[in-house]
Design a protein around this motif. Structure first.
Motif, mmCIF file in Angstrom:
data_model
loop_
_atom_site.group_PDB
_atom_site.id
_atom_site.type_symbol
_atom_site.label_atom_id
_atom_site.label_comp_id
_atom_site.label_asym_id
_atom_site.label_seq_id
_atom_site.Cartn_x
_atom_site.Cartn_y
_atom_site.Cartn_z
ATOM 1 N N GLY A 18 0.784 -1.229 0.000
ATOM 2 C CA GLY A 18 0.000 0.000 0.000
ATOM 3 C C GLY A 18 0.815 1.278 0.000
ATOM 4 N N ASP A 19 2.140 1.167 -0.096
ATOM 5 C CA ASP A 19 2.957 2.384 -0.022
ATOM 6 C C ASP A 19 3.190 3.025 -1.388
ATOM 7 N N LEU A 20 2.955 2.289 -2.472
ATOM 8 C CA LEU A 20 3.127 2.829 -3.814
ATOM 9 C C LEU A 20 1.804 2.767 -4.569
ATOM 10 N N LEU A 21 1.620 3.706 -5.500
ATOM 11 C CA LEU A 21 0.417 3.744 -6.326
ATOM 12 C C LEU A 21 0.834 3.919 -7.782
ATOM 13 N N ALA A 22 0.399 2.974 -8.632
ATOM 14 C CA ALA A 22 0.651 3.070 -10.069
ATOM 15 C C ALA A 22 -0.577 3.694 -10.720
ATOM 16 N N ILE A 23 -0.352 4.723 -11.536
ATOM 17 C CA ILE A 23 -1.435 5.496 -12.141
ATOM 18 C C ILE A 23 -1.299 5.424 -13.656
ATOM 19 N N GLY A 24 -2.268 4.804 -14.333
ATOM 20 C CA GLY A 24 -2.245 4.696 -15.780
ATOM 21 C C GLY A 24 -3.252 5.632 -16.415
ATOM 22 N N ASP A 25 -2.906 6.183 -17.579
ATOM 23 C CA ASP A 25 -3.803 7.143 -18.209
ATOM 24 C C ASP A 25 -4.139 6.766 -19.653
ATOM 25 N N ALA A 26 -4.976 7.595 -20.271
ATOM 26 C CA ALA A 26 -5.468 7.333 -21.616
ATOM 27 C C ALA A 26 -4.388 7.503 -22.679
ATOM 28 N N GLY A 27 -3.279 8.088 -22.339
ATOM 29 C CA GLY A 27 -2.188 8.267 -23.286
ATOM 30 C C GLY A 27 -1.172 7.145 -23.285
ATOM 31 N N GLY A 28 -1.363 6.144 -22.406
ATOM 32 C CA GLY A 28 -0.445 5.017 -22.347
ATOM 33 C C GLY A 28 0.690 5.180 -21.363
ATOM 34 N N LYS A 29 0.653 6.223 -20.537
ATOM 35 C CA LYS A 29 1.724 6.464 -19.568
ATOM 36 C C LYS A 29 1.305 6.019 -18.177
ATOM 37 N N ILE A 30 2.289 5.549 -17.405
ATOM 38 C CA ILE A 30 2.061 5.125 -16.022
ATOM 39 C C ILE A 30 3.008 5.920 -15.122
ATOM 40 N N MET A 31 2.451 6.583 -14.135
ATOM 41 C CA MET A 31 3.239 7.297 -13.133
ATOM 42 C C MET A 31 3.232 6.477 -11.843
ATOM 43 N N LEU A 32 4.389 6.285 -11.271
ATOM 44 C CA LEU A 32 4.508 5.587 -9.998
ATOM 45 C C LEU A 32 4.796 6.612 -8.918
#
Length: 519
Positions: A415-429
């Motif tokens: 629960g300490d990290l969150l992966a965020i994916g978007d409509a452009g194909g990018k993932i921010m950690l």
């Protein structure tokens, strides 16, 4: 490797046949100018004319020895016999009184058999095309529905036929009698159990159900000895339970359970019970192995142990776009197609007002432990909330690292990290508590992110995208990745880690694929 590609007719191809030299191909189906064509496999040159039918051709078969012969059957109620090469019309066989659905040469080429919607089987001389007889014409236990397929045993002594009456029957050609019947569906009258295709290859006898199930038959058993099931439509949702059962749901509302913790991993079982009608939109698994399944009819139902769990379904008010379930399974956070955000508890769903932003919610995730909820919005921002009963309390944390609409969120196992994916194909950690960026280098997809999953040890994550690719990411070395290309035609719907070294993916092609990883 693709050697060559041809378009022998302008429409659907229903069947193909090869000659004994593996040089000539006969393709038949539904075309505008012709219903069949025979051509050379390497050059595509025409090797004859397939004439004589007035309606689409359903099947064909070619004699494997010389003199070369071919036969076709059609919805016009006839079979047409050809001499070759070059192949040309010889005669029309008009013994059937309805659609002729299948025709097959016997091993050895002495005979060929045809079957049709008149529930009859006819046997013909393989060299001349002359009628020999109707098979078991006086049989009292013959098929009561249209016969859709016929195959010969490898020794040419038996026929197996598959019918719309939900049975497969075995016929002794020399004795001219029925010798065995296999009933499919355990007495069910559902159309799904109608038998529409078969093949007898070596010791394996296979019949295909209208539902897409593959039935393994035996002359010693009155029912299939094994049934292989799966999806026939695009898979639109999936969830992996802690007991290593992968539940998948498809466009037609079917739910399958794939038990990767059993002695026979990768074998699907249909989930029993009366599921809601309509497309499955989202799925999420709780720590107790219950799975929430969200349907297009605005409801959520629960599945456990490959069957519908007790209790009534939960009405959400609209179809779910994204589902997240607490580890205990007592709370569901859902983002709906009408742009509402709801929390469901105790069988009831309550709309949650989001006053912190005018943007619309698009995805949600819940930490495995402390009840922290992340909600992704249309403007690319992510906000975190504490789950308090049926309410969400804003923590004040806002992540604005993505520039496109948020389409997928997933917390790491701790629960300490969150992966965020978007409509452009990018993932921010990012750091889940502070929102600080960990890496922005997970950016090798070329289209919308549909799913993100974490390895049990949290060292790697995997993503699936509309671009059809699956990428395994390394947290410690962000530029180190495993890029698996073109996994699912039409896009990857969901991904999951079966172990630290194994992943599963599902997609629009209706398949489930498993990959072993070497880092």
């Amino acid at each position: 490797m693709l050697k060559s590609e041809f378009r022998p007719i302008s429409g659907r191809i229903s069947d193909i046949g090869w000659d004994g030299d593996s040089q000539r191909v006969l393709a038949v189906g539904d075309g505008k100018e012709r219903f069949g064509h025979v051509f050379s496999f390497d050059s595509g040159n025409s090797l004859g004319s397939i004439d004589g039918h007035s309606k689409p051709i359903n099947a064909c078969s070619m004699r494997q020895s010389r003199p070369m012969r071919a036969v076709t059957c059609s919805d016009d109620g006839t079979c047409v016999f050809f001499h070759g090469p070059p192949f040309k019309f010889d005669k029309t066989l008009k013994d059937h009184t309805g659609f002729v659905n299948d025709v097959r040469y016997a091993p050895g080429d002495a005979y060929f058999a045809s079957v049709g919607s008149d529930k009859k089987i006819f046997l013909y001389d393989g060299k001349t095309g002359d009628l020999v007889r109707q098979v078991a014409a006086d049989c009292q236990d013959a098929h009561t529905g249209s016969i859709y397929a016929v195959s010969w045993s490898p020794d040419g002594k038996f026929l197996v036929t598959s019918s719309g009456d939900r049975t497969c029957k075995f016929w002794d050609i020399e004795a001219d009698k029925l010798v065995h019947t296999v009933a499919v569906g355990k007495g069910s009258t559902a159309p799904d159990h109608q038998q529409v295709g078969n093949v007898w290859a070596g010791s394996h006898i296979i019949s295909l159900s209208l539902s897409g199930d593959i039935n393994v038959l035996s002359l010693e058993s009155p029912e299939p000895v094994h049934v292989v099931t799966g999806h026939q439509k695009a898979i639109t949702g999936a969830a992996l339970t802690p007991s290593h059962v992968l539940y998948t749901g498809s466009y037609d509302g079917k739910v399958c359970a794939w038990d990767f913790g059993s002695d026979a991993p990768g074998i699907a079982a249909n989930v029993s019970g009366t599921m809601a009608n309509g497309q499955i939109r989202a799925m999420a698994a709780a720590a107790d192995s219950r799975v929430a399944v969200g349907f297009l009819n605005d409801s959520v139902q629960f599945v456990s142990n490959a069957q519908l769990a007790g209790g009534s379904s939960i009405g959400l008010g609209a179809a779910p776009r994204s589902l997240a379930i607490s580890s205990s399974g007592d709370a569901i956070v859902a983002v709906l197609e009408n742009d509402d955000l709801v929390v469901a508890r105790n069988g009831h769903a309550a709309k949650v007002a989001v006053a912190e932003t005018p943007s619309l919610p698009r995805a949600a995730a819940i930490t495995p432990s402390n009840g922290l909820v992340a909600v992704g919005f249309q403007d690319g921002s992510v906000r975190t909330y504490k789950l308090d009963g049926s309410a969400l309390v804003f923590t004040g944390a806002v992540v604005t690292r993505n520039s496109r609409e948020i389409t997928a969120l997933r917390f790491s196992p701790t629960g300490d990290l969150l992966a965020i994916g978007d409509a452009g194909g990018k993932i921010m950690l990012v750091n889940a508590a502070s929102g600080d960026l960990v890496t922005s280098r997970w950016a090798f997809h070329t289209a919308r992110i549909y799913s993100i999953a974490w390895a049990p040890d949290g060292a790697h994550a995997v993503s699936g995208s509309l671009d059809g690719h699956v990428i395994v990411w390394n947290v410690a070395a962000p530029m180190k990745k495993i890029h698996i290309r073109n996994v699912h035609l039409g896009g990857v719907a969901a991904v999951a880690f079966l172990s630290n070294d194994s992943i599963a993916s599902t997609g629009a092609d209706g398949s489930v694929k498993v990959f072993d990883l070497t880092y």
